[in-house]
Design an enzyme around this catalytic site. Structure first.
Site, PDB file in Angstrom:
ATOM      1  CE  LYS A  43       6.208  -8.148   1.060  1.00  9.86           C
ATOM      2  NZ  LYS A  43       6.845  -7.328   2.109  1.00  9.86           N
ATOM      3  CB  SER A  84       9.067  -9.847   4.129  1.00  6.94           C
ATOM      4  OG  SER A  84       8.367  -8.622   4.034  1.00  6.94           O
ATOM      5  CB  SER A 128       9.835  -5.890   4.427  1.00 10.28           C
ATOM      6  OG  SER A 128       9.924  -6.889   5.391  1.00 10.28           O
TER       7      SER A 128
END
Ligand code: GLN
Length: 460
Positions: A71, A146, A170
């Site tokens: 990420k 996310s 997330s």
């Protein structure tokens, strides 16, 4: 699946270079449409060749030759760490986060940096400054967020394992929507050193993978105390992959009708309940109804904490040292949180919002503590609704925030929770969430594995 690949690599049946080349081909073919990765590591093949040498000398680590997507809020030396924001566009990591150091030490290869909601603020993957991510398992719908790119990269077969971060859901929310496995570790289990904070008292880095084994393996690698993160604990890190081999037997499995009340799409609750009953039957366990009195307050508690901690964490993005001044460069949701956090942390509001939220957080933590006196694990839905269509922009933040109703409680309570797919509704994947007490990832993984086995047996 992943286990077989690992032993094939170890035995020389598949080289690290071949494994990485296969992924690079898939990325080239699919990433234009899916937009899961923002950057592909140009040195991945060179790094794979070096790992192949170590494999030949029998000196390779646990992740030898596997492709890991990261990420874009986790620092990787010399790769772009943009948080999917114009604020940090062009910024390159100047060091490896603790988790990256540990992955590299076990010969995992960073294949690329994943797309995400800007600064991890979101539940849909639509707030990235570099375009939304599509859901490979339900094209045309949001992948969830996310950690949208991390989940989509796993679902689209662009990597073996991905790293995400989970502040209020997330990792678990996109794992559920994309039909993959995702784990939020107990607070303090994994070092946050090198993670750009959303909310430091809630954030944890964790894995996403196509099967439970992949996440268990990654957790073995990244867990443990770090001298760079004072919130990490000393508790020994058990071998999660061997814990998983233990057959579950005679557990008390909690399922709360409080989850049902908050589930907007009742089909999701029904599906989870059926899967929980099957798990209980298959493992000689008992389902127990638990009371979670304060569950309905989780979202109202979570957001003030996130707003205030995010406001504080972003003060370093003033345009002097890193990139642009955040308020000048960020999107709407990030700005809402900065301005909101600034407002509610003003001294004239002392005790009204943040402090109150911290007090309710304690109540939620106690609620879970009491529940875990009665049960070993708890089963819950991951999100109260199915993922919405991409581009059907949700303008009311309250609707977007509602996705976190069942995931944020685990962050507020500091416990661990993992998601594993338990089927589909209208061809859209639905993830079942397993919660276990803090530092009982071993138990959580055994239960996740049992759910996975039951599902595979049904499909076979
Ligand atoms: N959807 C939640 C939020 O917007 C969760 C974010 C996260 O876990 N990083 O804050």
């Amino acid at each position: 699946m992943l286990q077989e690949k690992i032993s094939k690599i170890k035995k020389g049946g598949l080289s690290a270079v071949e494994n990485i080349s296969n992924f690079l081909r898939i990325i080239k073919a699919k990433n234009g449409k899916i937009n899961a990765l923002l950057y592909v590591n140009e040195n991945a093949l060179k790094e794979a060749a070096a790992v192949d040498k170590k494999i030949k000398q029998k000196k390779a680590g646990k992740l030898a030759g596997l492709a890991i997507a990261v990420k874009s809020n986790i620092s990787v030396l010399d790769l772009p760490v943009s948080c999917a924001s114009r604020t940090l566009e062009g910024y390159q990591g100047t060091f490896d986060a603790d988790v990256i150091k540990r992955i590299k030490a076990e010969d995992g290869i960073i294949i690329g940096m994943a797309n995400m909601d800007e600064f991890a603020c979101g539940s849909s993957g639509e707030s990235s400054a570099f375009g939304a991510t599509d859901n490979p398992a339900a094209p045309g719908r949001i992948p969830g967020g996310s950690s949208s790119g991390s989940a989509a990269a796993v679902a689209a077969g662009m990597c073996d394992i991905a790293l995400g971060s989970d502040t209020g859901g997330s990792i678990r929310n996109p794992a559920s929507h994309c039909g993959v496995v995702g784990v939020k570790p107990s607070y303090g289990r994994v070092s946050r050193f090198g993670l750009i904070d959303l909310s430091m008292s809630l954030d944890q880095i964790g894995p996403l993978s196509s099967d439970v084994h992949g996440s268990a393996l990654m957790m073995e690698v990244i867990s443990g105390r770090s001298k760079y993160d004072a919130t990490t604990f000393d508790n020994p890190v058990p071998s999660y992959s061997s814990a998983m081999k233990k057959k579950l037997n005679g557990l008390k499995i909690g399922i709360s009708s409080d989850f049902e009340k908050l589930c907007t799409d009742k089909r999701i609750y029904e599906k989870i309940k059926t899967a929980a009953e099957k798990l209980a039957a298959a493992t000689n366990s008992k389902s127990v109804d638990v009371n979670l009195k304060y569950l309905h307050l989780a979202i109202q508690t979570y957001y003030p904490i996130v707003y205030v901690e995010f406001f504080s964490g972003t003060r370093k993005f003033d345009g002097r040292k890193y990139g642009k001044k955040i308020e000048d460069a960020c999107g709407e949701e990030v700005l809402r949180r900065i301005l909101g956090g600034k407002e509610i942390s003003k001294s004239e509001y002392e005790g009204r919002y943040y402090r109150k939220a911290l007090a309710v957080r304690k109540l939620i933590e106690k609620d879970f503590g009491k529940a875990f006196e009665k049960v070993d694990i708890m089963i819950a839905p991951t999100t109260p609704m199915l993922p919405h269509a991409l581009g059907g922009r949700i303008t009311d933040p309250k609707i977007m925030y509602a996705y976190d109703a069942f995931t944020s409680p685990a962050n507020l309570a500091g416990i661990c929770a993992g998601v594993v797919n338990c089927g589909k509704i209208n061809n859209i994947p639905v993830g079942l969430q397993i919660m276990a007490p803090a530092f009982r990832e071993d138990l959580m993984f055994s239960a996740m594995k049992a759910v996975e086995d039951l599902k595979n047996a049904k499909e076979a």
